[in-house]
Design a protein around this motif. Sequence first.
Motif, PDB file in Angstrom:
ATOM      1  N   LEU A 125       0.857  -1.190   0.000  1.00  0.00           N
ATOM      2  CA  LEU A 125       0.000   0.000   0.000  1.00  0.00           C
ATOM      3  C   LEU A 125       0.888   1.233   0.000  1.00  0.00           C
ATOM      4  O   LEU A 125       1.698   1.430   0.907  1.00  0.00           O
ATOM      5  N   ILE A 126       0.736   2.045  -1.024  1.00  0.00           N
ATOM      6  CA  ILE A 126       1.444   3.316  -1.132  1.00  0.00           C
ATOM      7  C   ILE A 126       0.401   4.429  -1.168  1.00  0.00           C
ATOM      8  O   ILE A 126      -0.518   4.402  -2.000  1.00  0.00           O
ATOM      9  N   GLY A 127       0.521   5.390  -0.259  1.00  0.00           N
ATOM     10  CA  GLY A 127      -0.405   6.515  -0.219  1.00  0.00           C
ATOM     11  C   GLY A 127       0.177   7.742  -0.899  1.00  0.00           C
ATOM     12  O   GLY A 127       1.343   7.760  -1.311  1.00  0.00           O
ATOM     13  N   GLY A 128      -0.641   8.780  -0.959  1.00  0.00           N
ATOM     14  CA  GLY A 128      -0.201   9.989  -1.627  1.00  0.00           C
ATOM     15  C   GLY A 128       0.900  10.734  -0.906  1.00  0.00           C
ATOM     16  O   GLY A 128       1.591  11.560  -1.497  1.00  0.00           O
ATOM     17  N   ASP A 129       1.076  10.455   0.396  1.00  0.00           N
ATOM     18  CA  ASP A 129       2.124  11.109   1.174  1.00  0.00           C
ATOM     19  C   ASP A 129       3.191  10.134   1.660  1.00  0.00           C
ATOM     20  O   ASP A 129       4.038  10.479   2.487  1.00  0.00           O
ATOM     21  N   THR A 130       3.181   8.916   1.130  1.00  0.00           N
ATOM     22  CA  THR A 130       4.164   7.906   1.544  1.00  0.00           C
ATOM     23  C   THR A 130       5.562   8.287   1.086  1.00  0.00           C
ATOM     24  O   THR A 130       6.548   8.072   1.805  1.00  0.00           O
ATOM     25  N   LEU A 131       5.646   8.839  -0.125  1.00  0.00           N
ATOM     26  CA  LEU A 131       6.928   9.144  -0.751  1.00  0.00           C
ATOM     27  C   LEU A 131       7.027  10.634  -1.051  1.00  0.00           C
ATOM     28  O   LEU A 131       6.093  11.399  -0.768  1.00  0.00           O
ATOM     29  N   SER A 132       8.119  11.026  -1.644  1.00  0.00           N
ATOM     30  CA  SER A 132       8.330  12.434  -1.978  1.00  0.00           C
ATOM     31  C   SER A 132       7.519  12.869  -3.188  1.00  0.00           C
ATOM     32  O   SER A 132       7.379  14.068  -3.448  1.00  0.00           O
ATOM     33  N   GLU A 133       6.986  11.911  -3.948  1.00  0.00           N
ATOM     34  CA  GLU A 133       6.176  12.207  -5.128  1.00  0.00           C
ATOM     35  C   GLU A 133       4.881  11.407  -5.064  1.00  0.00           C
ATOM     36  O   GLU A 133       4.798  10.379  -4.380  1.00  0.00           O
ATOM     37  N   ARG A 134       3.877  11.869  -5.794  1.00  0.00           N
ATOM     38  CA  ARG A 134       2.609  11.160  -5.898  1.00  0.00           C
ATOM     39  C   ARG A 134       2.213  11.127  -7.370  1.00  0.00           C
ATOM     40  O   ARG A 134       2.786  11.826  -8.199  1.00  0.00           O
ATOM     41  N   LYS A 135       1.236  10.282  -7.711  1.00  0.00           N
ATOM     42  CA  LYS A 135       0.769  10.241  -9.092  1.00  0.00           C
ATOM     43  C   LYS A 135       0.326  11.635  -9.539  1.00  0.00           C
ATOM     44  O   LYS A 135      -0.273  12.356  -8.740  1.00  0.00           O
ATOM     45  N   PRO A 136       0.671  12.056 -10.756  1.00  0.00           N
ATOM     46  CA  PRO A 136       1.076  11.261 -11.921  1.00  0.00           C
ATOM     47  C   PRO A 136       2.560  10.925 -12.017  1.00  0.00           C
ATOM     48  O   PRO A 136       2.996  10.383 -13.030  1.00  0.00           O
ATOM     49  N   HIS A 137       3.350  11.260 -11.005  1.00  0.00           N
ATOM     50  CA  HIS A 137       4.754  10.845 -11.020  1.00  0.00           C
ATOM     51  C   HIS A 137       4.825   9.323 -10.924  1.00  0.00           C
ATOM     52  O   HIS A 137       4.032   8.703 -10.199  1.00  0.00           O
ATOM     53  N   PRO A 138       5.754   8.685 -11.609  1.00  0.00           N
ATOM     54  CA  PRO A 138       5.819   7.216 -11.581  1.00  0.00           C
ATOM     55  C   PRO A 138       6.404   6.625 -10.306  1.00  0.00           C
ATOM     56  O   PRO A 138       6.289   5.415 -10.081  1.00  0.00           O
ATOM     57  N   LEU A 139       7.031   7.454  -9.449  1.00  0.00           N
ATOM     58  CA  LEU A 139       7.731   6.910  -8.283  1.00  0.00           C
ATOM     59  C   LEU A 139       6.875   5.981  -7.422  1.00  0.00           C
ATOM     60  O   LEU A 139       7.343   4.900  -7.035  1.00  0.00           O
ATOM     61  N   PRO A 140       5.622   6.341  -7.076  1.00  0.00           N
ATOM     62  CA  PRO A 140       4.847   5.426  -6.230  1.00  0.00           C
ATOM     63  C   PRO A 140       4.645   4.044  -6.856  1.00  0.00           C
ATOM     64  O   PRO A 140       4.683   3.028  -6.152  1.00  0.00           O
ATOM     65  N   LEU A 141       4.457   3.998  -8.164  1.00  0.00           N
ATOM     66  CA  LEU A 141       4.270   2.710  -8.833  1.00  0.00           C
ATOM     67  C   LEU A 141       5.567   1.923  -8.850  1.00  0.00           C
ATOM     68  O   LEU A 141       5.573   0.702  -8.638  1.00  0.00           O
ATOM     69  N   LEU A 142       6.672   2.613  -9.079  1.00  0.00           N
ATOM     70  CA  LEU A 142       7.966   1.935  -9.122  1.00  0.00           C
ATOM     71  C   LEU A 142       8.335   1.376  -7.747  1.00  0.00           C
ATOM     72  O   LEU A 142       8.841   0.255  -7.639  1.00  0.00           O
ATOM     73  N   VAL A 143       8.070   2.148  -6.699  1.00  0.00           N
ATOM     74  CA  VAL A 143       8.380   1.676  -5.342  1.00  0.00           C
ATOM     75  C   VAL A 143       7.472   0.505  -4.968  1.00  0.00           C
ATOM     76  O   VAL A 143       7.919  -0.478  -4.351  1.00  0.00           O
ATOM     77  N   ALA A 144       6.196   0.582  -5.338  1.00  0.00           N
ATOM     78  CA  ALA A 144       5.281  -0.528  -5.049  1.00  0.00           C
ATOM     79  C   ALA A 144       5.754  -1.808  -5.720  1.00  0.00           C
ATOM     80  O   ALA A 144       5.753  -2.887  -5.102  1.00  0.00           O
TER      81      ALA A 144
END
Length: 228
Positions: A139-158
């Motif tokens: 589970l990755i939330g909008g504030d889990t990482l330094s970026e949120r969608k539409p940035h690809p980082l949350p998908l890559l980390v997941a």
Amino acid sequence: MAVVEAVKFPKAVLFDLDGTLLDSAPDMVAAIDAMRARRNQPPMALTELRPHVSKGGRAMVAAAFPEVPEDERQHWLPEFLDSYEQALGRHSVLFDGVDAMLAALEQSGCIWGIVTNKPEYLARQVIPVLGWETRCAVLIGGDTLSERKPHPLPLLVAAERIGVAPEDCVYVGDDERDIVAARAAGMPSVVALWGYRLDGDDPSAWQGDVMIETPSELLRPDAWPVTR
């Protein structure tokens, strides 16, 4: 004679949450109505708020209070989130066909998880309400990482956390930023047409790999986009 390989479900699937797995609009309108009541305003029609849900809290507050200047409304987001937390899980339901779809994925050995722009602390409260504590692999939330969608980082980390290459995952979402994020991550995508959209949205322009009308269609392995 050539052997034809059977069509299989993807190795892993990542989902958006609101508007894709969960019809959370009733909880959202309850939160908005609580805010409106504090300001002596009447309730807002669910049909009016529903198209804005996948756009996030700021968009919903803007839709509910269009007469309020934006620089003032932006300070109301914490109030909205607090109101939503009080309503969380009370009225929302899974979209028809979602439970069967997830069961089919699990039966096939597919790993699934959630990447949402909802704050993580709220998303984590939803999971046990749905009985997904042991089912949702990440589970990755909008504030889990330094970026949120539409940035690809949350998908890559997941994908990294579940140990699956991005090109072996499929991302399913109902908003353009979901599809933009998937494309930037090198991840095949499914446009969930059953979700929340504004009248002016054109899902065919988002360039998703496939567009699906209902979750039940995803019970067929051949309905999914081809992964590596």
